[in-house]
Each structure stands twice: as C-alpha cells, then as structure tokens.
Design a protein around this motif. Structure first.
Motif, PDB file in Angstrom:
ATOM      1  N   ILE A 159      -3.108   5.775   1.405  1.00 49.67           N
ATOM      2  CA  ILE A 159      -3.835   5.861   2.672  1.00 49.67           C
ATOM      3  C   ILE A 159      -4.188   7.309   3.020  1.00 49.67           C
ATOM      4  O   ILE A 159      -5.096   7.557   3.833  1.00 49.67           O
ATOM      5  CB  ILE A 159      -3.022   5.197   3.797  1.00 49.67           C
ATOM      6  CG1 ILE A 159      -3.954   4.789   4.937  1.00 49.67           C
ATOM      7  CG2 ILE A 159      -1.902   6.091   4.281  1.00 49.67           C
ATOM      8  CD1 ILE A 159      -3.316   3.873   5.935  1.00 49.67           C
TER       9      ILE A 159
ATOM     10  N   CYS B  44       0.867  -1.185   0.000  1.00 49.63           N
ATOM     11  CA  CYS B  44       0.000   0.000   0.000  1.00 49.63           C
ATOM     12  C   CYS B  44       0.904   1.235   0.000  1.00 49.63           C
ATOM     13  O   CYS B  44       1.289   1.748   1.062  1.00 49.63           O
ATOM     14  CB  CYS B  44      -0.918  -0.004   1.227  1.00 49.63           C
ATOM     15  SG  CYS B  44      -2.097   1.374   1.248  1.00 49.63           S
TER      16      CYS B  44
ATOM     17  N   ALA C 273      -7.580   6.347   7.791  1.00 51.86           N
ATOM     18  CA  ALA C 273      -6.443   5.476   8.083  1.00 51.86           C
ATOM     19  C   ALA C 273      -6.806   4.346   9.039  1.00 51.86           C
ATOM     20  O   ALA C 273      -6.362   3.208   8.867  1.00 51.86           O
ATOM     21  CB  ALA C 273      -5.292   6.293   8.658  1.00 51.86           C
TER      22      ALA C 273
ATOM     23  N   CYS D  56      -7.796   7.974   2.509  1.00 49.53           N
ATOM     24  CA  CYS D  56      -8.684   7.064   3.241  1.00 49.53           C
ATOM     25  C   CYS D  56      -8.756   7.457   4.706  1.00 49.53           C
ATOM     26  O   CYS D  56      -7.924   8.210   5.211  1.00 49.53           O
ATOM     27  CB  CYS D  56      -8.148   5.626   3.177  1.00 49.53           C
ATOM     28  SG  CYS D  56      -7.856   4.991   1.528  1.00 49.53           S
TER      29      CYS D  56
ATOM     30  N   ALA E 230      -8.910   1.730   7.117  1.00 49.37           N
ATOM     31  CA  ALA E 230      -8.113   1.081   6.081  1.00 49.37           C
ATOM     32  C   ALA E 230      -7.090   0.118   6.677  1.00 49.37           C
ATOM     33  O   ALA E 230      -6.925  -1.007   6.187  1.00 49.37           O
ATOM     34  CB  ALA E 230      -7.410   2.129   5.223  1.00 49.37           C
TER      35      ALA E 230
ATOM     36  N   TYR F 167       3.089   6.654   3.476  1.00 53.47           N
ATOM     37  CA  TYR F 167       2.113   7.726   3.679  1.00 53.47           C
ATOM     38  C   TYR F 167       2.814   9.062   3.863  1.00 53.47           C
ATOM     39  O   TYR F 167       4.036   9.132   4.046  1.00 53.47           O
ATOM     40  CB  TYR F 167       1.234   7.422   4.903  1.00 53.47           C
ATOM     41  CG  TYR F 167       1.999   7.330   6.207  1.00 53.47           C
ATOM     42  CD1 TYR F 167       2.105   8.426   7.055  1.00 53.47           C
ATOM     43  CD2 TYR F 167       2.609   6.132   6.605  1.00 53.47           C
ATOM     44  CE1 TYR F 167       2.806   8.342   8.251  1.00 53.47           C
ATOM     45  CE2 TYR F 167       3.305   6.038   7.795  1.00 53.47           C
ATOM     46  CZ  TYR F 167       3.410   7.147   8.612  1.00 53.47           C
ATOM     47  OH  TYR F 167       4.121   7.060   9.793  1.00 53.47           O
TER      48      TYR F 167
END
Length: 240
Positions: free
Chosen positions: A110, A105, A115, A113, A118, A136
């Motif tokens: 992220i 990922c 976090a 999203c 997710a 991230y």
C-alpha cells in the motif's frame, strides 16, 4: 507537509519489481525479520481453506496459506505462472462488489498506492464479515524523526531498496486507521514491529546493523508511547 495529491509512477514500479529476483532478500537481516513478523501474523489469523482470498500486490508469495487465492499485482512477471492471477492496480480492482472472503495485502504494497483509493477498493470487493490483513510503513517511525515526512498523514519519500533508489509513500497510523474506519473496516488485531531498530536507523546505523535491535520489539510492543513509532504495522480488520 502532506503530499496527498502527488502520485508515484506505476509503470516504473512495475518495471522495477519485474526485474527483482527476490522480493525478500535472503541475506539482509532487516527484510528477513520483516517477512517473519508478517508471516507469523498471517498464520495467527489465517484464512479458512474454503475461503476465496485476494492476495493484493502479492509478488507471487502465498505465505503458505491453504485457500483459494487470486493474485493481483502490477508486476506481471511475478504472478503470471500462478493458476489465478490478474494484472491490476489496487486502486482499480476489476472485481464485483463482495467478491472475496478475505484479503491479504502485505509487504508494504500500500506504500506504493494511494492508500485511500486502495483501501476503498479492497473494502468494496470484500464480503461483509470478511477479513483484511494489511501491513504498511508508518510515518511515525523513529527513522524519519527530524525529516519533513515525520508524522505526516501521507508523503512521498525517496528510499533505498536492494541498492536502488525509489519513491514510496509513508502514511501515519492515524491516517490509515481513519480510512479503515470510514470504509467500514474495524481493526480487531494489531502488531507493530521494527520499533527500536527504527530508532537505530535514525542514529545512523545501516538497516542490517539496526535489525539486531528488532529483538526488543516484544518489549516495545507493550510501551504505548514508544510502539506508535514502529516502522511497520500490520492489522487485521473485519468488514462490518
């Protein structure tokens, strides 16, 4: 001030990325360097050829990994040509518990999203002993110094990407680390980058100009107080 209860419009994000020709612009030094650091980390901790790997928010990029890969993204145009794909949000993954040997990922996926949701979902579908490679953007980044989002656990900001203004989350490394721990994911390796380059952004340099200072990341990575202010962080976690 944290905005944890706010949301980003998923349909708008999907529409934007469906029309973007290149996720990583080839003529912009900031993004060239970012992808190179991610790729280096991914291949340093690459999955086995026999692993079944979830590429979460893949954008269609497999980072030249040799494994069975299932691509998930909300932007269908980026993944519909691939052998294994599912259009879904990371916050609601349509897979049974303990499905994947590994999860990738990266690309600051992220940051679009929730976090917590997710990471909970990725931990759920990851097998015990499996690896999660997660990258991230960090709210402790020097870029945000002086702004309300600086050091915030979670806050939605306005950012520019390929000439378009869009919303995204920034998360503090402390907030992400706590979520990973609560989800039974142990961090075993970390790489922090865009350290001095993020400082240059705060001083008014453009991304392309600031990217020149990324060459000093190798020094900044060994400075404990300084490296916490990197713009980007990538970690390898193992599910306990």
């Amino acid at each position: 001030m944290d905005d944890i209860n706010q949301q980003i419009n998923e349909e708008e994000v999907a529409a934007f990325y469906n029309k973007v020709e290149e996720i990583w612009p080839k003529n912009e030094p900031w993004y060239i360097y970012t992808k190179s650091r991610i790729a280096d980390f991914v291949h340093k901790h690459k999955f086995k050829s026999t692993d079944y790997v979830l590429n979460a928010g893949s954008g269609g990029d497999n980072y030249n990994l040799n494994c069975k890969m299932h691509h998930v993204d909300i932007a269908i145009d980026k993944i519909s040509h691939l052998p294994l794909y599912t259009v879904a949000s990371l916050e609601k993954l349509p897979f049974p518990i303990n499905t994947f040997d590994g999860i990738l990922c990266v690309g600051s996926v992220i940051n679009y999203c929730d976090a917590l949701s997710a990471i909970q979902e990725m931990a759920r579908v990851l097998k015990p002993g499996g690896s999660l490679l997660l990258e991230y953007e960090n709210s402790y980044s020097f870029e945000y110094k002086g702004l309300s989002c600086y050091k915030a656990n979670a806050q939605i900001i306005q950012s520019m990407y390929q000439g378009n203004q869009q919303q995204q989350w920034v998360y503090s490394y402390k907030y992400i680390n706590n979520i990973l721990k609560e989800c039974g994911l142990k961090i075993v390796s970390t790489c922090k980058f865009h350290i001095f380059s993020s400082m240059m952004l705060n001083l008014g340099r453009s991304e392309n100009d600031a990217a020149w200072y990324a060459k000093f990341d190798l020094i900044g990575a060994f400075l404990p107080i300084i490296n916490n202010h990197s713009s980007n962080i990538i970690v390898r976690c193992v599910k306990l």
